[in-house]
Design a protein around this motif. Structure first.
Motif, PDB file in Angstrom:
ATOM      1  N   CYS A   1      -5.369   1.035  -0.430  1.00  0.00           N
ATOM      2  CA  CYS A   1      -4.867   2.125  -1.269  1.00  0.00           C
ATOM      3  C   CYS A   1      -5.898   3.236  -1.397  1.00  0.00           C
ATOM      4  N   CYS A   2      -7.176   2.872  -1.571  1.00  0.00           N
ATOM      5  CA  CYS A   2      -8.218   3.881  -1.703  1.00  0.00           C
ATOM      6  C   CYS A   2      -8.368   4.676  -0.415  1.00  0.00           C
ATOM      7  N   ILE A   3      -8.378   3.991   0.720  1.00  0.00           N
ATOM      8  CA  ILE A   3      -8.590   4.657   2.003  1.00  0.00           C
ATOM      9  C   ILE A   3      -7.432   5.595   2.344  1.00  0.00           C
ATOM     10  N   LEU A   4      -6.203   5.195   2.008  1.00  0.00           N
ATOM     11  CA  LEU A   4      -5.017   5.919   2.482  1.00  0.00           C
ATOM     12  C   LEU A   4      -4.326   6.762   1.415  1.00  0.00           C
ATOM     13  N   LEU A   5      -4.827   6.755   0.193  1.00  0.00           N
ATOM     14  CA  LEU A   5      -4.201   7.530  -0.877  1.00  0.00           C
ATOM     15  C   LEU A   5      -4.064   9.018  -0.549  1.00  0.00           C
ATOM     16  N   PRO A   6      -5.041   9.646   0.135  1.00  0.00           N
ATOM     17  CA  PRO A   6      -4.893  11.088   0.403  1.00  0.00           C
ATOM     18  C   PRO A   6      -3.648  11.460   1.198  1.00  0.00           C
ATOM     19  N   GLN A   7      -3.089  10.536   1.982  1.00  0.00           N
ATOM     20  CA  GLN A   7      -1.926  10.893   2.799  1.00  0.00           C
ATOM     21  C   GLN A   7      -0.728  11.294   1.941  1.00  0.00           C
ATOM     22  N   PRO A   8      -0.231  10.444   1.028  1.00  0.00           N
ATOM     23  CA  PRO A   8       0.905  10.880   0.201  1.00  0.00           C
ATOM     24  C   PRO A   8       0.550  12.014  -0.746  1.00  0.00           C
ATOM     25  N   VAL A   9      -0.706  12.087  -1.190  1.00  0.00           N
ATOM     26  CA  VAL A   9      -1.097  13.191  -2.077  1.00  0.00           C
ATOM     27  C   VAL A   9      -0.975  14.522  -1.345  1.00  0.00           C
ATOM     28  N   ARG A  10      -1.493  14.578  -0.107  1.00  0.00           N
ATOM     29  CA  ARG A  10      -1.425  15.824   0.656  1.00  0.00           C
ATOM     30  C   ARG A  10       0.026  16.243   0.902  1.00  0.00           C
ATOM     31  N   TYR A  11       0.816  15.286   1.369  1.00  0.00           N
ATOM     32  CA  TYR A  11       2.206  15.593   1.726  1.00  0.00           C
ATOM     33  C   TYR A  11       2.986  16.076   0.507  1.00  0.00           C
ATOM     34  N   THR A  12       2.887  15.364  -0.605  1.00  0.00           N
ATOM     35  CA  THR A  12       3.691  15.714  -1.776  1.00  0.00           C
ATOM     36  C   THR A  12       3.152  16.954  -2.480  1.00  0.00           C
ATOM     37  N   THR A  13       1.850  17.180  -2.428  1.00  0.00           N
ATOM     38  CA  THR A  13       1.295  18.403  -3.011  1.00  0.00           C
ATOM     39  C   THR A  13       1.865  19.628  -2.307  1.00  0.00           C
TER      40      THR A  13
ATOM     41  N   LEU B   1     -11.563  12.848  -3.425  1.00  0.00           N
ATOM     42  CA  LEU B   1     -12.730  11.995  -3.172  1.00  0.00           C
ATOM     43  C   LEU B   1     -12.521  10.984  -2.043  1.00  0.00           C
ATOM     44  N   PRO B   2     -11.369  10.319  -1.934  1.00  0.00           N
ATOM     45  CA  PRO B   2     -11.210   9.355  -0.832  1.00  0.00           C
ATOM     46  C   PRO B   2     -11.375   9.968   0.556  1.00  0.00           C
ATOM     47  N   ASN B   3     -11.181  11.297   0.689  1.00  0.00           N
ATOM     48  CA  ASN B   3     -11.428  11.932   1.977  1.00  0.00           C
ATOM     49  C   ASN B   3     -12.882  11.774   2.410  1.00  0.00           C
ATOM     50  N   ALA B   4     -13.786  11.669   1.437  1.00  0.00           N
ATOM     51  CA  ALA B   4     -15.208  11.547   1.738  1.00  0.00           C
ATOM     52  C   ALA B   4     -15.703  10.109   1.650  1.00  0.00           C
ATOM     53  N   LEU B   5     -14.806   9.151   1.459  1.00  0.00           N
ATOM     54  CA  LEU B   5     -15.209   7.745   1.358  1.00  0.00           C
ATOM     55  C   LEU B   5     -14.800   7.003   2.630  1.00  0.00           C
ATOM     56  N   PRO B   6     -15.733   6.775   3.540  1.00  0.00           N
ATOM     57  CA  PRO B   6     -15.409   5.964   4.726  1.00  0.00           C
ATOM     58  C   PRO B   6     -14.969   4.564   4.318  1.00  0.00           C
ATOM     59  N   GLY B   7     -14.222   3.918   5.207  1.00  0.00           N
ATOM     60  CA  GLY B   7     -13.708   2.589   4.900  1.00  0.00           C
ATOM     61  C   GLY B   7     -14.794   1.595   4.560  1.00  0.00           C
TER      62      GLY B   7
ATOM     63  N   THR C   1       0.830  -1.205   0.000  1.00  0.00           N
ATOM     64  CA  THR C   1       0.000   0.000   0.000  1.00  0.00           C
ATOM     65  C   THR C   1       0.862   1.252   0.000  1.00  0.00           C
ATOM     66  N   ALA C   2       1.908   1.264   0.818  1.00  0.00           N
ATOM     67  CA  ALA C   2       2.796   2.426   0.880  1.00  0.00           C
ATOM     68  C   ALA C   2       3.458   2.687  -0.469  1.00  0.00           C
ATOM     69  N   LEU C   3       3.912   1.639  -1.124  1.00  0.00           N
ATOM     70  CA  LEU C   3       4.585   1.807  -2.415  1.00  0.00           C
ATOM     71  C   LEU C   3       3.628   2.294  -3.497  1.00  0.00           C
ATOM     72  N   ILE C   4       2.436   1.689  -3.565  1.00  0.00           N
ATOM     73  CA  ILE C   4       1.481   2.050  -4.610  1.00  0.00           C
ATOM     74  C   ILE C   4       0.945   3.462  -4.395  1.00  0.00           C
ATOM     75  N   THR C   5       0.516   3.759  -3.173  1.00  0.00           N
ATOM     76  CA  THR C   5      -0.017   5.105  -2.919  1.00  0.00           C
ATOM     77  C   THR C   5       1.075   6.162  -3.045  1.00  0.00           C
ATOM     78  N   GLY C   6       2.310   5.811  -2.688  1.00  0.00           N
ATOM     79  CA  GLY C   6       3.404   6.753  -2.860  1.00  0.00           C
ATOM     80  C   GLY C   6       3.639   7.080  -4.320  1.00  0.00           C
ATOM     81  N   LEU C   7       3.621   6.043  -5.183  1.00  0.00           N
ATOM     82  CA  LEU C   7       3.842   6.252  -6.614  1.00  0.00           C
ATOM     83  C   LEU C   7       2.708   7.064  -7.234  1.00  0.00           C
ATOM     84  N   ILE C   8       1.469   6.633  -6.989  1.00  0.00           N
ATOM     85  CA  ILE C   8       0.331   7.345  -7.562  1.00  0.00           C
ATOM     86  C   ILE C   8       0.226   8.751  -6.975  1.00  0.00           C
ATOM     87  N   GLY C   9       0.487   8.869  -5.674  1.00  0.00           N
ATOM     88  CA  GLY C   9       0.384  10.166  -5.017  1.00  0.00           C
ATOM     89  C   GLY C   9       1.357  11.182  -5.572  1.00  0.00           C
TER      90      GLY C   9
END
Length: 560
Positions: A436-448, A398-404, A366-374
């Motif tokens: 990946c869907c639930i946690l994708l916003p984390q690397p996106v926020r940081y890298t943005t 969108l994932p920010n509004a999608l509960p697990g 999950t860390a690798l995939i979300t990091g790459l996509i993020g």
């Protein structure tokens, strides 16, 4: 030559981000919406659109579940504010003895998975629990109630508000309030009219995040709410997809309602942050802005100690005490202390080591995939001018509004269609997609945020000297954002390794993760074994990222 956003050079990053976002985010979300509209979608039929709306919306329990969800979220927000705001203000404006120690102790509850903390509170307050063994009474009626759920969830979420308030108020400092007092304002009036308005955006945003987390939380309402007869949308969705007869259209509609609540909360947060507010121009306050506590020293220290004990000490001590108990009925006694449960975990009893390996493998993936996509999505949105980049930005939000639970339902609906030739359903890959869907916003926020701090001239200069877009990204931009990206990926690893709701709902038959192992041990009565696994998971998922961050700092890859 096109620099900074040439379509040809940026296209690979954009296409990679779009492909990942479609598979991870768009497909489960669209599946939930379509299933809510077309109840027979699973049989390949689009007949009877909206026909399930009447049955689901006409359910008398729906209004109660929706009202309970909002009520629980509101209570957690209020309780978090009552606890965190005073502590955060004192931490920001006064010289608190042992301040770094209190910060660490108040951060730990956020690192304990909510369902594990809830199990610790159950062991403490239930009949014949640790409180009754020590003090002669139990608080089970209090625990299994709205008030009990509120307090347990508050101790897990209030650190978000505490750190937001302490940092924003500290940035404002006391000198502006002092100016108000020079002109005749009382201390209370100066705080309410000057300090608090300057800190309001950060406070309001943190409270919105607490509300969103509270209405999405599954473990505490499932463990406490059902016994109290307090059902919320999350548990209602779970019942519709796990109890016979399966009601996928109903689960989809409840999911849409929960998404709407989360989305409204998120949009309100963005509105609060975006609206005009007072700003300071004097820079960061110096240490001398902080004042001694004086006569407030003892009361404030008692307040910090009580909150730290309740939020950190009680659940951790309960978890460790249960894990070290030879038998639960033996209670708190020296002759009942044993390391047998920890030995059982390391002996792979009930598949414990396999569960650890599964969770850590999924966490790394999950860390690798979300990091790459993020990083690809953030680069495309911030550093390019290609058409469609705003769509990518929306998909990362969108994932920010999608509960697990909604992500889990969407994956079931999307990948369990009988006409699919190949599907990840009932494989470990379905869990990877959920995480990946639930946690994708984390690397996106940081890298943005990291990309926004990098000037366009660096990439432009590299292009002028003949570097391709890929070379400029790999040799210049990526090293600059790597500290933020590494921190986000370590956080994703820690959170994915112990994720509960998606694991419970979509885990393949026979596959265990840390979360499902602990949950099932409690259901089967092997409470000590479950708590031993919980304690090991907390140690590993907290200490391992800290160790890796320390190593990265020493190597110079991450700044201090």
């Amino acid at each position: 030559m096109k620099v900074n956003g040439g379509i040809g050079g940026a296209a690979p990053a954009a296409w990679l981000a779009i492909a990942g976002l479609i598979v991870i985010v768009a497909i489960p979300f669209i599946a939930v919406v379509l299933q809510g509209i077309f109840p027979d979608l699973g049989q390949g039929s689009f007949a009877g659109p909206f026909s399930s709306f009447i049955a689901t919306l006409g359910d008398g329990a729906l209004i109660g579940m929706a009202a309970n969800t909002v009520l629980l979220g509101g209570c957690v927000v209020l309780a978090s504010a009552l606890i965190a705001v005073p502590l955060g203000v004192f931490r920001a404006l006064y010289r608190i003895p042992l301040a770094p120690v209190w910060d660490v102790l108040l951060l730990v509850p956020f690192m304990i998975p909510p369902y594990i903390a809830t199990l610790g509170w159950i062991m403490t307050l239930q009949p014949r629990g640790y409180l009754q063994q020590l003090a002669g009474f139990n608080l089970a009626p209090f625990l299994f109630s709205l008030f009990g759920m509120t307090l347990v969830m508050t101790f897990n979420t209030f650190p978000v508000v505490y750190f937001a308030v302490s940092r924003t108020v500290e940035a404002v400092g006391a000198r502006y309030a002092d100016v108000g007092r020079v002109f005749g304002a009382t201390p209370a009036r100066a705080f309410w009219r000057i300090t608090l308005p300057l800190s309001a955006p950060g406070l309001a945003a943190s409270l919105m995040l607490v509300f969103a987390a509270a209405i999405e939380e599954y473990g505490t309402p499932a463990a406490l709410g059902r016994r109290a007869g307090f059902q919320v949308l999350v548990t209602g969705i779970d019942l519709r997809i796990t109890d016979w007869p399966i009601d996928l259209p109903g689960a989809a509609l409840l999911s849409i309602l929960l998404v709407a609540m989360s989305l409204v909360t998120f949009l309100a947060q963005r509105w609060i942050l975006a609206r005009r507010s007072y700003q300071t121009v004097g820079g960061k306050p110096t240490a001398k802005d902080k004042r001694p506590l004086g006569a407030l020293k003892i009361p404030v220290m008692i307040a910090f100690a009580v909150v730290a004990f309740l939020a950190t000490g009680v659940p951790l001590l309960a978890i460790l005490s249960t894990a070290l108990s030879r038998t639960i009925s033996g209670g708190l006694a020296l002759d009942n202390i044993s390391f047998a449960n920890f030995q059982s975990v390391f002996a792979n009893s009930a598949g414990a080591l396999v569960a650890l390996a599964n969770s850590f493998s999924l966490g790394i993936g999950t860390a690798l995939i979300t990091g790459l996509i993020g990083v690809m999505a953030a680069y495309t949105v911030v550093k390019t001018k290609i058409p469609g980049r705003m769509t990518i930005d929306v998909m990362t939000i969108l994932p920010n509004a999608l509960p697990g639970i909604v992500v889990a339902v969407g994956l079931i609906l999307a990948w369990n269609m009988p006409w699919l030739p190949v599907t990840p359903y009932n494989t470990a890959f379905i869990l990877l997609l959920a995480y990946c869907c639930i946690l994708l916003p984390q690397p996106v926020r940081y890298t943005t945020a990291a990309f926004q701090q990098i000037g366009d001239n660096l990439e432009a200069a590299a292009r002028v000297f003949g570097a391709s877009s890929f070379t400029a990204f790999r040799r210049i931009l990526l090293p600059l954002v790597f500290p933020s990206l590494a921190s986000a990926m370590l956080l994703v690893f820690a959170l994915a390794s112990r994720e509960l709701v998606a694991s419970v709902v979509v885990a393949p038959v026979g596959m265990q993760t840390i979360a499902t192992f602990i949950w099932r041990q409690f259901e089967q009565g092997s409470i000590g074994l479950g708590m031993a696994m919980a304690f090991i998971a907390i140690l590993i998922t907290t200490l391992l990222p800290l160790l890796l961050l320390t190593l990265l700092r020493r190597s110079g890859l991450v700044a201090e």
